[in-house]
Write an enzyme that holds these catalytic residues in place. Structure first.
Site, PDB file in Angstrom:
ATOM      1  N   GLY A  16     -20.138  10.003   0.459  1.00  0.00           N
ATOM      2  CA  GLY A  16     -20.516  11.234   1.145  1.00  0.00           C
ATOM      3  C   GLY A  16     -20.562  12.479   0.277  1.00  0.00           C
ATOM      4  O   GLY A  16     -20.321  13.581   0.756  1.00  0.00           O
ATOM      5  N   MET A  94     -26.945   3.485   4.651  1.00  0.00           N
ATOM      6  CA  MET A  94     -27.531   2.255   4.122  1.00  0.00           C
ATOM      7  C   MET A  94     -28.024   1.292   5.207  1.00  0.00           C
ATOM      8  O   MET A  94     -27.810   0.086   5.112  1.00  0.00           O
ATOM      9  CB  MET A  94     -26.504   1.549   3.211  1.00  0.00           C
ATOM     10  CG  MET A  94     -26.072   2.380   2.024  1.00  0.00           C
ATOM     11  SD  MET A  94     -27.443   2.928   0.982  1.00  0.00           S
ATOM     12  CE  MET A  94     -27.750   1.420   0.066  1.00  0.00           C
ATOM     13  N   LEU A  97     -33.994   1.867   9.425  1.00  0.00           N
ATOM     14  CA  LEU A  97     -34.145   2.412  10.776  1.00  0.00           C
ATOM     15  C   LEU A  97     -35.419   1.862  11.422  1.00  0.00           C
ATOM     16  O   LEU A  97     -36.435   1.683  10.752  1.00  0.00           O
ATOM     17  CB  LEU A  97     -34.203   3.939  10.709  1.00  0.00           C
ATOM     18  CG  LEU A  97     -32.934   4.583  10.141  1.00  0.00           C
ATOM     19  CD1 LEU A  97     -33.170   6.055   9.832  1.00  0.00           C
ATOM     20  CD2 LEU A  97     -31.757   4.417  11.108  1.00  0.00           C
ATOM     21  N   ASN A 111     -34.194  12.662   4.356  1.00  0.00           N
ATOM     22  CA  ASN A 111     -33.472  11.688   3.538  1.00  0.00           C
ATOM     23  C   ASN A 111     -33.470  12.175   2.095  1.00  0.00           C
ATOM     24  O   ASN A 111     -34.381  12.890   1.681  1.00  0.00           O
ATOM     25  CB  ASN A 111     -34.161  10.318   3.600  1.00  0.00           C
ATOM     26  CG  ASN A 111     -33.431   9.268   2.777  1.00  0.00           C
ATOM     27  OD1 ASN A 111     -32.190   9.201   2.801  1.00  0.00           O
ATOM     28  ND2 ASN A 111     -34.162   8.460   2.025  1.00  0.00           N
ATOM     29  N   HIS A 113     -33.382  10.650  -1.799  1.00  0.00           N
ATOM     30  CA  HIS A 113     -33.577   9.408  -2.542  1.00  0.00           C
ATOM     31  C   HIS A 113     -33.404   9.705  -4.032  1.00  0.00           C
ATOM     32  O   HIS A 113     -33.965  10.685  -4.536  1.00  0.00           O
ATOM     33  CB  HIS A 113     -34.982   8.852  -2.264  1.00  0.00           C
ATOM     34  CG  HIS A 113     -35.228   7.556  -2.966  1.00  0.00           C
ATOM     35  ND1 HIS A 113     -34.621   6.374  -2.569  1.00  0.00           N
ATOM     36  CD2 HIS A 113     -35.982   7.246  -4.042  1.00  0.00           C
ATOM     37  CE1 HIS A 113     -35.008   5.400  -3.381  1.00  0.00           C
ATOM     38  NE2 HIS A 113     -35.828   5.901  -4.284  1.00  0.00           N
ATOM     39  N   GLU A 178     -29.140  16.307  -6.936  1.00  0.00           N
ATOM     40  CA  GLU A 178     -29.230  15.996  -5.501  1.00  0.00           C
ATOM     41  C   GLU A 178     -28.442  17.034  -4.713  1.00  0.00           C
ATOM     42  O   GLU A 178     -28.866  17.495  -3.656  1.00  0.00           O
ATOM     43  CB  GLU A 178     -28.656  14.597  -5.216  1.00  0.00           C
ATOM     44  CG  GLU A 178     -29.470  13.457  -5.796  1.00  0.00           C
ATOM     45  CD  GLU A 178     -28.925  12.089  -5.379  1.00  0.00           C
ATOM     46  OE1 GLU A 178     -28.383  11.954  -4.270  1.00  0.00           O
ATOM     47  OE2 GLU A 178     -29.045  11.148  -6.183  1.00  0.00           O
TER      48      GLU A 178
HETATM   49  C1  GRF Z   1     -27.253   9.131  -3.323  1.00  0.00           C
HETATM   50  O1  GRF Z   1     -27.598   8.735  -4.610  1.00  0.00           O
HETATM   51  C2  GRF Z   1     -28.493   9.322  -2.488  1.00  0.00           C
HETATM   52  O2  GRF Z   1     -29.594   9.756  -3.228  1.00  0.00           O
HETATM   53  C3  GRF Z   1     -28.751   7.925  -1.963  1.00  0.00           C
HETATM   54  O3  GRF Z   1     -27.484   7.400  -1.714  1.00  0.00           O
HETATM   55  C4  GRF Z   1     -26.526   8.029  -2.557  1.00  0.00           C
HETATM   56  C5  GRF Z   1     -25.464   8.577  -1.644  1.00  0.00           C
HETATM   57  O4  GRF Z   1     -24.395   9.140  -2.336  1.00  0.00           O
HETATM   58  N1  GRF Z   1     -29.604   7.964  -0.808  1.00  0.00           N
HETATM   59  P1  GRF Z   1     -23.316  10.012  -1.577  1.00  0.00           P
HETATM   60  O5  GRF Z   1     -22.689   9.118  -0.506  1.00  0.00           O
HETATM   61  O6  GRF Z   1     -24.014  11.174  -0.963  1.00  0.00           O
HETATM   62  O7  GRF Z   1     -22.327  10.412  -2.606  1.00  0.00           O
END
Ligand code: GRF
Length: 218
Positions: A16, A94, A97, A111, A113, A178
């Site tokens: 998270g 994960m 959907l 989302n 990615h 991110e």
């Molecule tokens: C991240 O790398 C995101 O891009 C992918 O899943 C990972 C989640 O990481 N969809 P976190 O749980 O937010 O640390």
């Protein structure tokens, strides 16, 4: 008077860290969204405790307790409605959907990615980028459509691939970005700045906020 903040649910399955970056951004009173709910399909997701510690409603729903993918989603939908959620942010969720669930949240579900879509959909993006020898990699925030890791792109961050990178070092460099672009993309959507036109998302004069290029490795 400020417009009401959008109520956001972060859907997680693990640590998270992206959820945390959204929570941190939402602490600012001017941010147009609040994280009102954290929902996990894993009972032991680390992010659940983090959310509860921050006073955010956190619900775990074991998908294995449901007879089908859609049955699980119908339970999720009920929880989302109970919490009057406006927008969903998938943050390391994960589960694939169904078109039914995606249809409920069309234009209202984001989302993140860990790749520059449309390259490297699916898993193991950093390994695959290194195998291909690309020099630029990154992350994408997009609206969710029924097809996995597709959908109109809201924001992207590009990072360099450097000599000696491993999937771990490259992944860490991407993850840092991110945490920058997800709050930024949510801000654009929650404030009503985004328009979806086919595959393209426009944001008028705020277009420059959607592309982040990180020139040197950090
Ligand atoms: C991240 O790398 C995101 O891009 C992918 O899943 C990972 C989640 O990481 N969809 P976190 O749980 O937010 O640390």
């Amino acid at each position: 008077m400020r417009p009401a903040r959008k109520r956001v649910a972060a859907l997680i399955s693990g640590r998270g860290s992206n959820m945390l970056s959204l929570m941190a951004a939402a602490k600012h009173p001017d941010y147009p969204a609040e994280i009102a709910l954290v929902l996990s399909n894993k009972l032991d997701a680390a992010g659940l405790a983090t959310a509860r510690d921050a006073g955010i409603a956190a619900v775990a729903l074991n998908h294995k307790d449901h007879e089908s993918r859609e049955a699980f989603e119908r339970t999720m939908q009920a929880v989302l409605e109970e919490h009057a959620i406006d927008l969903i942010c998938l943050a390391g969720f994960m589960r694939l959907l169904t078109p039914w669930f995606v249809g409920q949240w069309q234009g209202r579900m984001l989302n993140i990615h860990p790749a520059l879509l449309p390259s490297y959909r699916g898993l193991h993006t950093h390994e695959r980028a290194l195998e291909d020898g690309v020099k630029i990699h990154g992350a994408t925030v997009h609206f969710v459509v029924p097809e996995m890791d597709a959908g109109p792109i809201i924001a992207q961050a590009a990072v360099p691939v450097v000599d000696g990178d491993t999937p771990e070092t490259l992944g860490a460099r991407v993850l840092r970005q991110e945490h920058v672009i997800y709050p930024l993309a949510l801000k654009l959507v929650a404030s009503g700045a985004t328009r979806i036109d086919g595959n393209r998302v426009t944001t008028g004069e705020r277009a420059s906020e959607r592309l982040l290029i990180v020139p040197t490795p950090v």
